[in-house]
Design an enzyme around this catalytic site. Structure first.
Site, short mmCIF file in Angstrom:
data_model
loop_
_atom_site.label_atom_id
_atom_site.label_comp_id
_atom_site.label_asym_id
_atom_site.label_seq_id
_atom_site.Cartn_x
_atom_site.Cartn_y
_atom_site.Cartn_z
N CYS A 1 34.48 32.01 66.08
CA CYS A 1 33.69 31.48 67.20
C CYS A 1 32.73 30.38 66.77
O CYS A 1 32.19 29.66 67.61
CB CYS A 1 32.91 32.61 67.86
SG CYS A 1 33.96 33.96 68.38
N ASN B 1 34.45 35.21 76.83
CA ASN B 1 34.27 34.66 75.49
C ASN B 1 35.55 33.94 75.08
O ASN B 1 36.61 34.56 75.01
CB ASN B 1 33.95 35.82 74.53
CG ASN B 1 33.81 35.39 73.08
OD1 ASN B 1 34.05 34.23 72.74
ND2 ASN B 1 33.43 36.33 72.23
N HIS C 1 26.49 30.68 71.63
CA HIS C 1 27.85 31.21 71.80
C HIS C 1 27.85 32.26 72.91
O HIS C 1 26.97 33.10 73.01
CB HIS C 1 28.34 31.83 70.49
CG HIS C 1 29.69 32.46 70.62
ND1 HIS C 1 30.72 31.84 71.29
CD2 HIS C 1 30.16 33.66 70.21
CE1 HIS C 1 31.78 32.63 71.28
NE2 HIS C 1 31.47 33.74 70.63
N1 ACO Z 1 35.01 49.83 80.71
C1 ACO Z 1 34.43 51.03 80.85
N2 ACO Z 1 33.94 51.71 79.80
C2 ACO Z 1 34.07 51.17 78.59
C3 ACO Z 1 34.68 49.91 78.38
C4 ACO Z 1 35.17 49.24 79.52
N3 ACO Z 1 35.76 48.03 79.41
N4 ACO Z 1 34.65 49.61 77.06
C5 ACO Z 1 34.04 50.64 76.46
N5 ACO Z 1 33.69 51.59 77.37
C6 ACO Z 1 33.03 52.86 77.16
C7 ACO Z 1 33.17 53.35 75.76
O1 ACO Z 1 34.40 54.03 75.59
C8 ACO Z 1 31.98 54.25 75.64
O2 ACO Z 1 32.28 55.49 76.27
P1 ACO Z 1 31.79 56.88 75.64
O3 ACO Z 1 30.28 56.82 75.70
O4 ACO Z 1 32.38 57.89 76.55
O5 ACO Z 1 32.31 56.90 74.24
C9 ACO Z 1 30.92 53.57 76.47
O6 ACO Z 1 31.64 52.69 77.35
C10 ACO Z 1 29.93 52.76 75.68
O7 ACO Z 1 30.64 51.96 74.76
P2 ACO Z 1 29.90 51.02 73.77
O8 ACO Z 1 30.88 50.42 72.80
O9 ACO Z 1 28.74 51.75 73.20
O10 ACO Z 1 29.38 49.89 74.75
P3 ACO Z 1 28.37 48.73 74.44
O11 ACO Z 1 27.20 48.82 75.32
O12 ACO Z 1 28.13 48.56 72.96
O13 ACO Z 1 29.18 47.46 74.92
C11 ACO Z 1 30.44 45.64 74.03
C12 ACO Z 1 30.41 47.13 74.27
C13 ACO Z 1 30.39 44.92 75.36
C14 ACO Z 1 31.74 45.27 73.31
C15 ACO Z 1 29.22 45.21 73.19
O14 ACO Z 1 29.10 46.05 72.06
C16 ACO Z 1 29.31 43.78 72.70
O15 ACO Z 1 29.26 42.85 73.48
N6 ACO Z 1 29.38 43.56 71.39
C17 ACO Z 1 29.44 42.22 70.85
C18 ACO Z 1 30.81 41.67 70.98
C19 ACO Z 1 30.81 40.25 70.49
O16 ACO Z 1 29.79 39.61 70.38
N7 ACO Z 1 31.96 39.72 70.16
C20 ACO Z 1 31.97 38.35 69.73
C21 ACO Z 1 32.74 38.15 68.58
S1 ACO Z 1 34.40 37.95 68.98
C22 ACO Z 1 34.97 36.82 67.90
O17 ACO Z 1 34.29 36.36 67.04
C23 ACO Z 1 36.43 36.44 68.01
#
Ligand code: ACO
Length: 347
Positions: free
Chosen positions: A139, A303, A273
């Site tokens: 990214c 993204n 980003h």
């Molecule tokens: N829909 C519904 N529920 C979901 C989903 C979804 N799409 N995805 C995950 N959940 C659930 C999980 O299973 C979990 O359930 P559980 O509590 O029963 O286990 C719950 O939601 C919470 O999951 P978390 O992973 O803790 O959710 P979080 O608040 O951390 O959000 C996310 C996840 C959006 C991915 C976040 O962590 C994030 O944005 N991280 C950064 C990602 C990023 O910046 N990527 C960029 C780099 S990519 C690149 O470089 C190519």
């Protein structure tokens, strides 16, 4: 000319990341300016409700956790199609022909072919014969590409450089994995740069960590491998990436402002980003700056890895939001783990 500087990342997420730091410190005699930008977006818009049709997810979860409402996904388009569209728009806006380009740099996780490079597939369509190569800084690709372009210009080895950022994330992720596939979209953005004084500061870094964000390659049909690895998809420990992102962007902003002597108030736009709206909000709150200084396109495009920042910049230019003398802080982060930031005073 304001000085340039590298990063000190050792305190960022040091528990999770090996402290293998690659540090760049450069001072430019010749900087660059952007003289034209363009974009190429697939036709198919995919809503959160579309995803909820085949995944255990819903619009409310995705919007609340990420800020994403829609993303665009390739159906019939190739990545070369999108890139050529973006490149031609950038050339038009720069009032240049493809033959005026002396170097093509393409930032991508991978083009339509593993080889030739994506830059070469685009060059073929544009009819250029100049050097063309890809870089992969995930990214952060756009900031790395600007830095490379600046070095070429400083060395006098190029006059007009075409930078293309292009990603087909839809082919890199597992559409059964709700943790990742809801986040990404496809697209391309391009810019033409030439010698100028807009780029005032650049900082690039890479902390070697393959564990929290990676995309493995398969092993093909090599008969000598007992345990073959089939098609692999993007793997991400979301919360670890989130923590890394907030830490590194915060640190990069601080370093850039300290090095250049600028205050947050003197930055007109923080172009960050577009990985998660919550990451952007967290940086904004720390800097105590108004929301309008932190433009977003994640709601519309998701993204798109290296494309997110130049796409945002391109659309802001089209909308007349960026004027000469505006000071832009640009920052990106991604797999690697790479990070990069720069300051542009628009010319
Ligand atoms: N829909 C519904 N529920 C979901 C989903 C979804 N799409 N995805 C995950 N959940 C659930 C999980 O299973 C979990 O359930 P559980 O509590 O029963 O286990 C719950 O939601 C919470 O999951 P978390 O992973 O803790 O959710 P979080 O608040 O951390 O959000 C996310 C996840 C959006 C991915 C976040 O962590 C994030 O944005 N991280 C950064 C990602 C990023 O910046 N990527 C960029 C780099 S990519 C690149 O470089 C190519």
């Amino acid at each position: 000319m304001l000085p340039t500087a590298g990063n000190e990342l050792s305190s960022v997420n040091s528990k999770e990341c090996k402290e293998n730091i690659i540090k760049f410190e450069m001072e430019y005699n010749v900087s660059l300016k952007i003289i034209g930008m363009g974009k190429g977006i697939p036709e198919r818009c995919v809503t959160n409700d579309d995803l909820a049709g085949f995944l255990d997810t819903d619009d409310e979860w995705i919007v609340t956790r990420t800020g994403i409402k829609t993303r665009y996904v390739c159906t019939y388009e190739t990545l070369t199609d999108l890139s050529v569209t973006a490149a031609k728009q950038a050339l038009d806006k720069a009032n240049l022909a493809a033959s005026d380009i002396s170097l093509i740099i393409c930032a991508t996780l991978g083009g339509d072919y593993r080889t030739p490079s994506h830059a070469c597939t685009v060059a073929e369509q544009l009819g250029t014969t100049c050097p063309a190569f890809d870089i992969n800084a995930a990214c952060t690709g756009f900031v790395y590409a600007l830095d490379i372009a600046s070095a070429y210009l400083e060395a006098g080895k190029a006059k007009n450089i075409l930078i293309i950022c292009a990603e087909m994330m839809s082919s890199q992720m597992d559409w059964n994995d709700r943790n990742t596939c809801i986040l990404f979209g496809d697209g391309a953005a391009a810019c033409v740069v030439t010698a100028g004084n807009a780029l005032k500061y650049t900082s690039l870094s890479a902390i070697a960590d393959t564990t929290i964000l990676n995309l493995p390659v398969d092993t093909g049909n090599n008969p000598f491998i007992a345990e073959k690895r089939g098609k692999a998809y993007l793997q991400m420990q979301g919360q670890e990436v989130f923590k890394f992102a907030v830490g590194i962007v915060g640190k990069d902003v601080k370093h850039a402002l300290e090095t250049t002597g600028l205050s947050p108030e003197q930055i007109d736009y923080f172009i960050l980003h577009q990985a998660n709206k919550r990451i952007i909000d967290s940086i904004r709150v720390k800097l105590k700056q108004p929301e309008e200084k932190f433009p977003v396109n994640i709601d519309k495009y998701g993204n798109i890895s290296s494309v997110s920042v130049p796409l945002l910049l391109s659309e802001m230019l089209d909308e007349g939001k960026i004027n000469p003398s505006d000071t832009l802080f640009i920052s990106a982060f991604g797999a690697g783990l790479t990070a990069g930031s720069c300051i542009l005073v628009w010319e």
